[in-house]
Write an enzyme that holds these catalytic residues in place. Structure first.
Site, mmCIF file in Angstrom:
data_model
loop_
_atom_site.group_PDB
_atom_site.id
_atom_site.type_symbol
_atom_site.label_atom_id
_atom_site.label_comp_id
_atom_site.label_asym_id
_atom_site.label_seq_id
_atom_site.Cartn_x
_atom_site.Cartn_y
_atom_site.Cartn_z
ATOM 1 N N LYS A 99 -25.878 1.091 0.153
ATOM 2 C CA LYS A 99 -25.204 0.327 -0.905
ATOM 3 C C LYS A 99 -25.990 -0.902 -1.368
ATOM 4 C CE LYS A 99 -21.307 2.685 -1.397
ATOM 5 N NZ LYS A 99 -21.069 3.413 -2.672
ATOM 6 N N GLU A 121 -15.422 -4.075 -5.810
ATOM 7 C CA GLU A 121 -14.422 -3.333 -5.047
ATOM 8 C C GLU A 121 -15.120 -2.783 -3.816
ATOM 9 O OE1 GLU A 121 -16.345 -1.979 -7.199
ATOM 10 O OE2 GLU A 121 -16.972 -0.158 -6.138
ATOM 11 N N SER A 388 -26.638 8.114 4.925
ATOM 12 C CA SER A 388 -26.433 7.004 3.991
ATOM 13 C C SER A 388 -25.993 5.715 4.664
ATOM 14 C CB SER A 388 -25.417 7.413 2.926
ATOM 15 O OG SER A 388 -24.228 7.871 3.542
#
Lengths: 409, 270
Positions: A99, A121, A388
């Protein structure tokens, strides 16, 4: 069932208005249109600006920890008895997941736009932590919207965000997970759009977000492509990644889309099975619709009301899929399967025990798919799976579900 | 391109002839029930309301504040769906010819079928539609969202809309332009926004259709002040809040009428 790419290259997507074929677009209230247009223009300028790119790459290297290793999982490969499996180690990045590639890029854009306040968010909390981190790094004011249910299951990440100086706002509406957090962040943005940038965390929402988030994550696939060519002197046979909104998967897949021999599988959350309100697999019983700024494939009832979703992983627990994935699905370029909660937990345990790597529950869905497909493939074949994120944030929840033990933070 | 003369255009023509400004009231269809909505709309009409905006509930109303979100939740829980809202309008039309605008989000309309929605809503007696998350840009770029003449398409203009967008939206406006007087979601405010008169004048420079101003108006003084700067005023959350409090009461329609009357009177007295 193998999707084969045609030899003709896929068209460049999206078009100038943010459409991926019939998907995508800018379905937002008028209040946001000028901010989104301004963002698109500034993003195009930044993309072409060598100073911006140099600064982004320097920070990705020195602060975030790129490039990440491409690791041959030898014991796991041997255990499954088929294709050689490489893990793209996004879990080793600063903050513990992919991210931050996007959060960093968008924070640099916010600085260019002169916006000192950031909102975001978060579902699993990884995007919230990444955003809070880059805000701390650049001295930006940071507010994170998070569903109250997700705050309970990801308490560790909530504490991390607070240490990083972010204000974490609990969202209690609806089922109090990611979708409601996006609604609340959009409401904040509509109200404070003049001085606030919204760092949307997935390849979702209105244009330019699906394109911009993808571009900031393309580095995953660009590195993996170069690394596998060095290691194997050939391209992989298969790429596997989990798909919530679809940011880590599009980042890995995109640089390989025009390599016809590379098969790709996106793995959605099968939850407790494909029954109404028990999963988040949009290609299993979903329909075409418009949610939170984009036209895409989503889970809704016959009246167009968005359905409840369920997944053991907060990051995949979302009713809509990124519009580029919907298009790639139509083009038969990427296959979309799903893994259930149970399969994800088994994958979580197996990778931890066999490789000494604890994967995030989101990534565990991709691991679960590899457990199904690798044994059917030849030993001379190669899989790259996107790891990830790391599973530290999920340890309490997994302990409860696997060991039936409570761990309190 | 304007729609064939319908109740909205006729009402504005009548108001213009008598030198009055419009009072537009918003309520959520189906809150507390669809039957109650019929009575509430009739109460609004008795109070002198000129146009009614009926919210068709959506599960994820991202442009709405908490008052309207809760109203949509209540309506959905009480069983409101697009076909049932349209059936309610059909029943209402037996008793009232008040102009009706459906105020909603794209997904319920899209799922029902965009063209089918226009045909059925017009046949049921609706006059216009305002889809909050459908900017005019997307209508042009999606053949499946092609403009349909059955309903007036009410467009929003925001304080953040730059001059060239204002001009292009205003030029293609139908029915009336809804100027959102402040940034943010729907909901009552203590203070009314600044710069309204200037923005309304800019909009009126590009269009012949009336301009109504909304978002944040909750009492007669505010209603009169806002309406004085435009062709009309929209009041929503203040009414929805009253329905939230008194939805279970058998005379909720009369209570709404009593609350709205002084606001309408203040606007019509201008």
């Amino acid at each position: 069932m193998t999707a084969t790419a045609t030899a003709t290259p896929l068209p460049v997507m999206p078009d100038q208005h943010g459409h991926f074929g019939r998907y995508g677009g800018m379905f937002v209230p008028e209040t946001l249109m000028s901010a989104l247009n301004e963002l698109s223009e500034e993003y195009e300028r930044a993309k072409a600006d060598p100073i911006f790119q140099t600064e982004l790459n320097r920070l990705l290297h020195e602060y975030v920890g790129r490039p990440t290793p491409l690791y041959l999982a030898e014991r796991w490969t041997e255990k499954l008895g088929g294709a050689r499996i490489y893990l793209k180690r996004e879990d080793l990045l600063h903050t513990g997941a992919h991210k931050i590639n996007n959060a960093l890029g968008q924070a640099l854009l916010a600085l260019r736009l002169g916006k000192q306040r950031i909102i975001a968010e978060t579902g699993a909390g990884q995007h919230g932590v990444a955003t809070a981190t880059v805000c701390a790094r650049f001295g930006l004011d940071c507010t994170i919207y998070m569903g109250a249910v997700d705050m309970a299951r990801q308490a560790l990440n909530v504490a991390r965000m607070r240490f990083l100086g972010a204000k974490v706002v609990a969202v209690t509406a609806g089922q109090a997970t990611l979708k409601e957090a996006v609604n609340e962040a959009m409401r904040d943005w509509v109200t404070n759009v003049r001085d606030t940038h919204y760092i949307l965390g997935s390849a979702l929402g209105s244009h330019p977000f699906p394109m911009m988030v993808r571009d900031f994550h393309r580095v995953i696939g660009v590195e993996a492509r170069q690394q596998i060519l060095e290691r194997e002197q050939r391209l992989p046979d298969l790429l596997v990644a989990c798909v919530g909104g679809g940011s880590n998967s599009i980042g890995l897949f995109h640089p390989f889309l025009n390599d016809p021999g590379v098969r790709m599988i996106g793995v959605e959350a099968g939850g407790e099975g494909i029954l109404p309100e028990k999963h988040a697999a949009r290609f299993q019983g979903g329909r075409l619709g418009v949610l939170q700024g984009t036209k895409t494939w989503l889970l809704a009832n016959d009246d167009g009301q968005i359905e409840l979703t369920h997944s053991v992983s907060a990051g995949l627990d979302y009713a809509a899929i990124g519009p580029e994935h919907a298009w790639l699905h139509d083009m038969n370029r990427v296959e979309y399967n799903y893994a259930t909660d149970e399969e994800a937990l088994a994958a979580f345990s197996e990778l931890s025990a066999v490789e000494g790597i604890i994967p995030a529950l989101e990534s565990s869905h991709a691991i679960a798919e590899v457990r199904k497909v690798a044994p059917k493939m030849g030993k001379d074949q190669v899989i790259i799976v996107n790891l990830s994120g790391r599973g530290d944030k999920d340890v309490a929840q997994a302990a409860r579900m696997i060991f039936k033990e409570e761990i309190k933070f | 391109m304007s729609a064939p003369a319908n109740r909205i255009d006729t009402r504005f023509a009548d108001l213009k002839a008598s030198g009055k400004r419009a009072f537009v009231a918003y309520v959520a269809a189906g809150d507390p029930t669809l039957d109650a909505t019929i009575d509430i709309v009739l109460g609004l009409e008795r109070a002198g309301v000129d146009i009614v905006e009926l919210g068709v509930p959506f599960s994820d109303p991202l442009a709405d504040g908490v008052v309207n979100q809760l109203a949509a939740d209540r309506a959905l829980k009480a069983g409101a769906t697009m076909p049932k809202v349209l059936e309610m309008i059909r029943q209402l039309r037996v008793k009232s010819q008040i102009p009706i605008v459906l105020f909603t989000y794209l997904n319920p309309v899209y799922t029902y079928g965009y063209e089918r929605f226009h045909k059925d809503a017009a046949a049921a007696g609706a006059d216009g539609v305002l889809v909050l998350d459908l900017p005019p840009d997307e209508v042009v770029q999606n053949t499946e969202l092609k403009p349909t003449p059955e309903l007036c398409h009410i467009q929003l203009i925001a304080p953040t809309s730059p001059p060239e967008r204002i001009a292009s939206i205003a030029k293609s406006a139908e029915g009336f332009v809804y100027y959102v007087s402040r940034l943010g979601v729907t909901g009552a405010q203590v203070e009314i926004a600044s710069g309204i008169a200037e923005q309304v004048q800019i909009i009126k420079g590009s269009t012949q259709v009336p301009v109504c101003v909304g978002f944040g108006v909750s009492n007669p003084e505010q209603a009169a002040k806002v309406a004085s700067m435009a062709d009309g005023v929209v009041v929503g959350s203040a009414i929805v809040k009253l329905i939230e409090k008194n939805g279970a009461s058998p005379d909720v329609a009369e209570q709404v009428e009593a609350f709205v009357k002084p606001l309408v009177d203040a606007v019509h007295a201008l």
